[in-house]
Structure formats: structure tokens, C-alpha cells
Design an enzyme around this catalytic site. Structure first.
Site, PDB file in Angstrom:
ATOM      1  N   LYS A   9       0.837  -1.266  -0.152  1.00  0.00           N
ATOM      2  CA  LYS A   9       0.094  -0.143   0.092  1.00  0.00           C
ATOM      3  C   LYS A   9       0.828   1.282   0.084  1.00  0.00           C
ATOM      4  CE  LYS A   9      -1.910   2.916   2.596  1.00  0.00           C
ATOM      5  NZ  LYS A   9      -1.840   4.400   2.030  1.00  0.00           N
ATOM      6  N   GLY A  48       7.316   4.793   7.967  1.00  0.00           N
ATOM      7  CA  GLY A  48       6.442   5.912   8.049  1.00  0.00           C
ATOM      8  C   GLY A  48       6.663   6.806   9.306  1.00  0.00           C
ATOM      9  N   SER A  49       5.515   7.499   9.707  1.00  0.00           N
ATOM     10  CA  SER A  49       5.829   8.266  10.988  1.00  0.00           C
ATOM     11  C   SER A  49       5.739   7.151  12.249  1.00  0.00           C
ATOM     12  CB  SER A  49       4.606   9.494  11.227  1.00  0.00           C
ATOM     13  OG  SER A  49       3.451   8.776  11.212  1.00  0.00           O
ATOM     14  N   THR A  50       6.432   8.025  13.297  1.00  0.00           N
ATOM     15  CA  THR A  50       6.380   7.234  14.558  1.00  0.00           C
ATOM     16  C   THR A  50       5.178   7.065  15.069  1.00  0.00           C
ATOM     17  OG1 THR A  50       8.709   7.880  15.149  1.00  0.00           O
ATOM     18  CG2 THR A  50       7.352   7.278  17.022  1.00  0.00           C
ATOM     19  N   GLU A  51       4.311   8.015  15.079  1.00  0.00           N
ATOM     20  CA  GLU A  51       2.752   8.051  15.661  1.00  0.00           C
ATOM     21  C   GLU A  51       1.952   7.053  14.876  1.00  0.00           C
ATOM     22  OE1 GLU A  51       1.028  11.739  14.347  1.00  0.00           O
ATOM     23  OE2 GLU A  51      -0.850  11.142  15.209  1.00  0.00           O
ATOM     24  N   GLY A  81       3.271   4.311  13.514  1.00  0.00           N
ATOM     25  CA  GLY A  81       4.228   3.186  13.858  1.00  0.00           C
ATOM     26  C   GLY A  81       3.584   2.588  15.065  1.00  0.00           C
ATOM     27  N   GLU A 118      10.115   1.339  10.309  1.00  0.00           N
ATOM     28  CA  GLU A 118      11.161   2.307   9.950  1.00  0.00           C
ATOM     29  C   GLU A 118      10.359   3.540   9.973  1.00  0.00           C
ATOM     30  OE1 GLU A 118      13.985   1.572   9.288  1.00  0.00           O
ATOM     31  OE2 GLU A 118      14.187  -0.350   8.372  1.00  0.00           O
ATOM     32  N   CYS A 133      13.607  10.758   6.237  1.00  0.00           N
ATOM     33  CA  CYS A 133      13.737  10.429   7.739  1.00  0.00           C
ATOM     34  C   CYS A 133      14.914  10.506   8.475  1.00  0.00           C
ATOM     35  CB  CYS A 133      13.304   8.764   7.575  1.00  0.00           C
ATOM     36  SG  CYS A 133      14.549   7.852   6.611  1.00  0.00           S
ATOM     37  N   GLU A 144       9.862  16.056  14.777  1.00  0.00           N
ATOM     38  CA  GLU A 144      10.194  15.819  13.348  1.00  0.00           C
ATOM     39  C   GLU A 144       9.256  16.609  12.494  1.00  0.00           C
ATOM     40  OE1 GLU A 144       9.046  12.199  11.133  1.00  0.00           O
ATOM     41  OE2 GLU A 144      11.202  12.103  10.345  1.00  0.00           O
TER      42      GLU A 144
HETATM   43  P1  NAP Z   1       2.559   8.330   7.688  1.00  0.00           P
HETATM   44  O1  NAP Z   1       1.257   9.523   7.827  1.00  0.00           O
HETATM   45  O2  NAP Z   1       2.784   7.636   8.943  1.00  0.00           O
HETATM   46  O3  NAP Z   1       2.014   7.475   6.724  1.00  0.00           O
HETATM   47  C1  NAP Z   1       2.882   6.312   6.118  1.00  0.00           C
HETATM   48  C2  NAP Z   1       2.091   5.261   5.679  1.00  0.00           C
HETATM   49  O4  NAP Z   1       1.064   4.618   6.504  1.00  0.00           O
HETATM   50  C3  NAP Z   1       0.921   5.996   4.522  1.00  0.00           C
HETATM   51  O5  NAP Z   1       0.958   4.883   3.256  1.00  0.00           O
HETATM   52  C4  NAP Z   1      -0.161   6.123   5.249  1.00  0.00           C
HETATM   53  O6  NAP Z   1      -1.085   6.004   4.294  1.00  0.00           O
HETATM   54  C5  NAP Z   1      -0.459   4.980   6.092  1.00  0.00           C
HETATM   55  N1  NAP Z   1      -0.958   5.088   7.233  1.00  0.00           N
HETATM   56  C6  NAP Z   1      -1.544   6.370   7.836  1.00  0.00           C
HETATM   57  N2  NAP Z   1      -2.388   5.766   8.892  1.00  0.00           N
HETATM   58  C7  NAP Z   1      -2.713   4.702   8.884  1.00  0.00           C
HETATM   59  C8  NAP Z   1      -3.149   3.619   9.685  1.00  0.00           C
HETATM   60  N3  NAP Z   1      -3.891   3.734  10.626  1.00  0.00           N
HETATM   61  N4  NAP Z   1      -2.980   2.204   9.466  1.00  0.00           N
HETATM   62  C9  NAP Z   1      -2.291   1.716   8.569  1.00  0.00           C
HETATM   63  N5  NAP Z   1      -1.381   2.496   7.847  1.00  0.00           N
HETATM   64  C10 NAP Z   1      -1.597   3.979   8.013  1.00  0.00           C
HETATM   65  O7  NAP Z   1       4.004   8.874   7.221  1.00  0.00           O
HETATM   66  P2  NAP Z   1       4.322  10.028   5.964  1.00  0.00           P
HETATM   67  O8  NAP Z   1       3.783  11.321   6.311  1.00  0.00           O
HETATM   68  O9  NAP Z   1       3.608   9.290   4.820  1.00  0.00           O
HETATM   69  O10 NAP Z   1       5.772   9.700   5.777  1.00  0.00           O
HETATM   70  C11 NAP Z   1       6.772  10.570   6.655  1.00  0.00           C
HETATM   71  C12 NAP Z   1       7.179   9.677   7.553  1.00  0.00           C
HETATM   72  O11 NAP Z   1       7.865   8.685   7.135  1.00  0.00           O
HETATM   73  C13 NAP Z   1       8.358  10.434   8.591  1.00  0.00           C
HETATM   74  O12 NAP Z   1       7.945  10.410   9.823  1.00  0.00           O
HETATM   75  C14 NAP Z   1       9.669   9.734   8.095  1.00  0.00           C
HETATM   76  O13 NAP Z   1      10.520   9.838   9.110  1.00  0.00           O
HETATM   77  C15 NAP Z   1       9.050   8.594   7.954  1.00  0.00           C
HETATM   78  N6  NAP Z   1       9.989   7.695   7.158  1.00  0.00           N
HETATM   79  C16 NAP Z   1      10.757   6.884   7.871  1.00  0.00           C
HETATM   80  C17 NAP Z   1      11.882   6.115   6.819  1.00  0.00           C
HETATM   81  C18 NAP Z   1      12.838   5.065   7.572  1.00  0.00           C
HETATM   82  O14 NAP Z   1      13.178   4.355   6.966  1.00  0.00           O
HETATM   83  N7  NAP Z   1      13.062   5.241   8.914  1.00  0.00           N
HETATM   84  C19 NAP Z   1      11.917   6.401   5.599  1.00  0.00           C
HETATM   85  C20 NAP Z   1      11.088   7.245   4.918  1.00  0.00           C
HETATM   86  C21 NAP Z   1      10.119   7.913   5.659  1.00  0.00           C
HETATM   87  P3  NAP Z   1      -1.706   7.360   3.677  1.00  0.00           P
HETATM   88  O15 NAP Z   1      -0.660   8.350   3.462  1.00  0.00           O
HETATM   89  O16 NAP Z   1      -2.316   7.190   2.269  1.00  0.00           O
HETATM   90  O17 NAP Z   1      -2.831   7.957   4.482  1.00  0.00           O
END
Ligand code: NAP
Ligand code: MG
Length: 500
Positions: A194, A247-250, A252, A269, A304, A403
Site C-alpha cells: 500500500k 512512516g511516522s512514529t505516531e 508506527g 522504519e 527520515c 520531526e
Molecule cells: P505516515 O503518515 O505515517 O504514513 C505512512 C504510511 O502509513 C502511508 O502509506 C499512510 O497512508 C499509512 N497510514 C496512515 N495511517 C495508517 C493507519 N492507521 N493504518 C495503516 N496505515 C496507515 O507517514 P508519511 O507522512 O507518509 O511519511 C513521513 C514519515 O515517514 C516521516 O515520519 C519519516 O521519518 C518516515 N520515514 C521513515 C523512513 C525510515 O526508513 N525510517 C523512511 C522514509 C520515511 P496514507 O498516506 O495513504 O494515509
């Protein structure tokens, strides 16, 4: 100032336009189809704000169909039981196909995310090499024989985990899809991917390449939609064996809670607030300052591992601040298709507002704005923001702790090495860090003392497929890439044989 038309020079190649015209599909069991409920959402070009494509919003039923397809493909062994050499050959072919089509896929990610085309090209080559790296692993994962006692022969095997639900963010859309799918397939799993709703496009290109190169139907499935619906349905599905999330820690944390119900295996991650430590013996300050600016502003700060906290020795502080502010002001902000663009727009209006909110917070907390702080004036459209630098930041400020995920740099100062290390570690994250010093003893001492999954010395932001990547503290659980990917995508079975 006269407004600049951001679409000047945006000559979308014919194959990319064809792709956009047909991008509104899910891929389940090899079949490209609409969502069962018929609902769609738009994905936009963040530079022009134009709609690129209308994407099907997968329902719970669609997610179930994708998981069932992946489960059937896992159980009947159509991929898992292929000869290792054949699986490897297919994955090498995928790497070559990505490289061959890199220009066009880079166009897709540039349009969907906003990043400069040249940066997207680097990600395509990294993605191609990711498939090649893991292709090399296919026939190199095996178990042990374990001497226990006479009359017993004990051995272990490493088996695929099964159906992997993979959820990725929007900052490196194609590369994140590759990081997820390549190791999962190399170790014999099947997947349901996804992508993020902001950047759904390029994952479809990858799924089509997989099919063309011989990955059987049902092995790699694609569902699209918002996290709260599609992502949540995938995480809650009882037939998913593992969730791999970036994705985000929240989110996660939410995923981990939800996965507890089915005891899904989880790798996470997550976010970061990475410190970039500059000691007085770092060498040419203007060079280091330029690198420090790049470490924060690359990919519009939507990284990230971005070096968002510049932690500087007080004796060189003024010079570093001046040089970093100069580098920020010199960063050319513009659309990804312009050759001279160094930084594109933020991914969405929502993200732009979020980042502007943090700029207000930092000002309100008493941090001193020394560069940027607002949108460039020349564009009437687009989610552009100027690279922004705050000096005088202290640990207690939110700008030092949270962040931002945008081009906002916070500068902190220290008096000695112990204080530098304490500042570096005084956050809940632990994804990455860097140390700039020419003192070899200090370099290793500080690298050892920092609580982060990756530490760079006299460089920043480098990643490569053979090097394991992941977070300490609240930056994640598990490792991707490198030999540690074996742990993430296999499980160990011990077999006891009575020989007497
Ligand atoms: P995000 O809001 O956490 O979203 C990440 C993914 O999770 C998206 O596909 C999102 O879907 C999905 N998601 C959201 N709510 C969900 C739920 N309740 N259940 C299941 N899936 C859900 O993060 P983002 O804003 O897209 O990305 C930025 C974050 O990613 C930053 O915190 C960054 O540090 C982190 N990141 C970490 C790494 C690493 O390797 N450590 C690499 C890249 C990015 P939708 O967006 O479609 O709603
Ligand atoms: Mg988009």
C-alpha cells in the site's frame, strides 16, 4: 515581481502520459481493476497543483481479495518453490528493467512528489541495484546443523514468513516500494503493497515490471487508498503474517498496537530528528556548512534521516551559521523539471501548512530565524517553501525535539564533546547522526556514544544496499537492507530427527 509559470518546460514524455492515463487501478492476483466500491481519490502535482490521475480507493473487501491472492500464491508455492536460480534471474531482470525505464519512472515520481528529476534518477538506480542486491541473496540463505546428542540429527531451515503487508510513505515512493518488495520476494514471500495516498503512482509501474519479468500473478499485489481505511484493513487482516511499515512514529505505534491482536510480525522504519555534529577541527568550514545545508534540505527536508539539528561547537558557531544561511538562500527552489532546481515543492498543501506551523512554533519559542521562513514569491501556484534556518535553538524547544519533515534546520551550540553527545542523544528518536572532525579518536568515540542506527563521519546521508538500515529508540524496530533483511523476511524452523 512577475509570477513565473511553473509548467514551463514540463513536457511530459508520451509513455509517462500514457501511464498516467491508465494509472487508476489496483492490482490483485495479476488483474488490474477498479475498487469494488467505485470510490476514487486524486493525486496532484505539488508544483502545478494539477490533478495527475484519479486513483481507486480500495475497500476492506479489496484488501481482503489482495490478501487472499497473496495467501494462495504463498500456499501453492508458485513463487517460493521456483528454483533459486530462476527466482534470482527474474529479480536481476527486474533490476535491469528498472534501470532501462529509469528516465520515465523518475518523471512519474517527480510529478507525484515534486522532487527534481535528477534526484529521482538517483533513486531509480538505487532501486534497480536493490533488486540486484537481493537477487544475489536468493540462494545464500540456509540453516545450520546442530550437534545435540548421539541418536539425534538436528537442523534448522529459514523459511519465508508468508504474506507480507507493506505500507510505505510518500518521500521516496518508488525506492521505498523497491526496499520493501525486493527482499520480501528474494526470501520467497508474497506481498500486498500500500503506497501513500499522496504518491500512489510509481508503485504500479513497479508491479507491472515484476509481471513482465516473470513474477507470477498473486505474488505482488497493489492496493491504494488512505491509511485509515486501506492501511488499517491490511494491518488488521488475520491472514497477513507480517507488516513492514515505513512512516511516522505516531502511525508506527498505532500499527504495532493493532498488530498485537493477530501477533503479526512487525518491522517499523520510523521518523528521526538527526543531529549533525560539527567540531572545531572539522576542516574547511564553508565546505562542511554546505554539506550540512544539503543534509537538511535534500528532498525538501522530507527525508527520515535528514540532518535537521546542526549541533555546532561555540567557537565556530558564528561562521557556520553565516555559511549555512548563505547556502540556504542560494538553494534554487523550483519545479522538478527545471534543470537548475535544487529543491522542489513540499508534497502537499497539508504538509506545507504543517511545516509553516513549525516555523511559527519555532519563532514563538524564541528561536532566531536566519534564513527563509516563508514561500518564494515568484510562484503563484505550488507548495513551495524556502529553506529555513533557525539559530539559538535549545533542547527544550519543540523545534529541537519533533520531526518537521520539511526544509527547516535548527542550530544548537555546545562547549565540549560531552555536551555535544548529550545534546545529540537528548531526543526520543535514534535514526541517524553525523560527526564532522579530523581527529580519528574523537570520530570513533562520538560515533560509539551516539544512540542511532546509522552514524556518518565526515559525510552525510549515504545509504547502500549491503549496509543494514534502521532505528534505535523510537525510530523503529528491525533492520532493512544488508544481511539483516534476512531476519526481517524469514523465520527459523528447527527439525529434530531420531536416527536411532
Ligand atoms: P505516515 O503518515 O505515517 O504514513 C505512512 C504510511 O502509513 C502511508 O502509506 C499512510 O497512508 C499509512 N497510514 C496512515 N495511517 C495508517 C493507519 N492507521 N493504518 C495503516 N496505515 C496507515 O507517514 P508519511 O507522512 O507518509 O511519511 C513521513 C514519515 O515517514 C516521516 O515520519 C519519516 O521519518 C518516515 N520515514 C521513515 C523512513 C525510515 O526508513 N525510517 C523512511 C522514509 C520515511 P496514507 O498516506 O495513504 O494515509
Ligand atoms: Mg501526488
Amino acid at each position: 515581481m512577475a509570477a513565473v509559470d511553473v509548467t514551463t518546460g514540463r513536457d511530459i514524455p508520451a509513455d509517462v502520459q500514457d501511464f498516467l492515463d491508465g494509472a487508476g487501478v489496483l492490482v490483485i492476483d495479476g488483474e488490474e481493476r477498479a475498487a469494488s466500491g467505485g470510490a476514487t481519490f486524486d493525486t496532484v502535482d505539488p508544483a502545478s497543483e494539477e490533478v495527475l490521475a484519479s486513483i481507486p480507493q480500495a475497500t476492506e473487501d479489496d484488501v481482503d481479495a489482495a490478501v487472499q491472492a497473496a495467501k494462495r500464491a504463498h500456499l501453492d508455492g508458485r513463487w517460493r518453490t521456483l528454483p533459486a536460480a530462476k527466482k534470482a534471474r527474474i529479480l536481476f531482470k527486474v533490476g535491469d528493467a528498472i534501470q532501462k525505464q529509469a528516465e520515465s519512472i523518475a518523471w512519474v515520481d517527480m510529478l507525484d512528489h515534486g522532487k527534481p528529476h535528477k534526484h529521482a534518477m538517483g533513486e531509480m538506480i538505487a532501486a534497480a541495484n536493490c533488486f540486484r542486491y537481493f537477487a544475489g541473496w536468493v540462494d545464500k540463505v540456509y540453516g545450520d546443523t546442530i550437534p545435540v546428542r548421539d541418536g539425534r540429527f538436528v537442523y534448522s531451515t529459514r523459511e519465508p514468513v508468508g504474506v507480507c503487508g507493506q505500507i510505505i510513505p510518500w518521500n521516496f515512493p518508488f525506492l521505498m516500494a523497491a526496499w520493501k518488495i525486493a527482499p520480501a520476494l528474494a526470501f520467497g514471500n508474497t506481498v500486498v503493497l500500500k503506497p501513500a495516498e499522496q504518491t500512489p503512482l510509481s508503485a504500479l509501474w513497479l508491479i507491472r515490471i515484476l509481471k513482465e519479468c516473470g513474477v507470477p500473478d498473486g505474488v505482488a499485489n497493489l492496493v491504494q487508498g488512505v491509511g485509515e481505511v486501506t492501511g488499517a484493513a491490511l494491518v488488521a487482516h488475520p491472514d497477513v503474517d507480517k507488516i513492514a511499515f515505513t512512516g511516522s512514529t505516531e502511525v508506527g505505534k498505532m500499527i504495532m498496537r493493532s498488530a498485537a491482536d493477530n501477533l503479526h510480525k512487525v518491522t517499523l522504519e520510523l521518523g528521526g530528528k538527526s543531529p549533525n555534529l560539527i567540531f572545531p577541527d572539522a576542516g574547511d568550514i564553508s565546505r562542511v556548512a554546505k554539506k550540512a545545508a544539503f543534509a537538511c534540505f535534500y528532498n525538501a527536508g522530507e527525508v527520515c534521516t535528514a540532518g535537521t539539528r546542526l549541533v555546532v561547537d561555540r567557537s565556530i558557531h558564528d561562521e557556520v551559521v553565516e555559511q549555512v544561511a548563505k547556502a540556504a538562500d542560494a538553494t534554487k527552489v523550483g519545479p522538478g523539471w527545471a534543470d537548475d532546481t535544487a529543491m522542489g515543492p513540499l508534497v502537499s498543501d497539508e504538509q506545507l501548512q504543517r511545516v509553516k506551523g513549525y516555523i511559527d512554533i519555532a519563532s514563538g519559542e524564541g528561536a532566531e530565524l536566519v534564513a527563509g521562513g516563508g514561500q518564494p514569491e515568484e510562484y503563484e501556484k505550488g507548495f513551495f517553501l524556502r529553506p529555513t534556518v533557525f539559530d539559538g535553538v535549545v533542547t527544550e524547544m519543540r523545534i529541537a525535539q519533533e520531526e518537521v519533515f520539511g526544509p527547516v534546520l535548527a542550530i544548537q551550540s555546545f562547549d565540549d564533546e560531552d555536551e555535544a553527545i548529550a545534546l545529540a542523544n537528548d531526543v526520543s528518536f535514534g535514526l541517524a547522526a553525523a560527526v564532522w572532525t579530523r581527529d580519528v579518536g574523537r570520530a570513533h568515540r562520538v560515533a560509539g556514544a551516539i544512540k542511532a542506527g546509522t552514524v556518518w563521519v565526515n559525510t552525510y546521508g549515504e545509504l547502500d544496499n549491503p549496509v543494514s538500515f534502521g532505528g534505535f529508540k523510537q525510530s523503529g524496530i528491525g533492520r532493512e537492507l544488508g544481511p539483516h533483511a534476512v531476519e526481517a523476511y524469514t523465520q527459523v524452523k528447527s527439525v529434530w530427527v531420531a536416527t536411532s
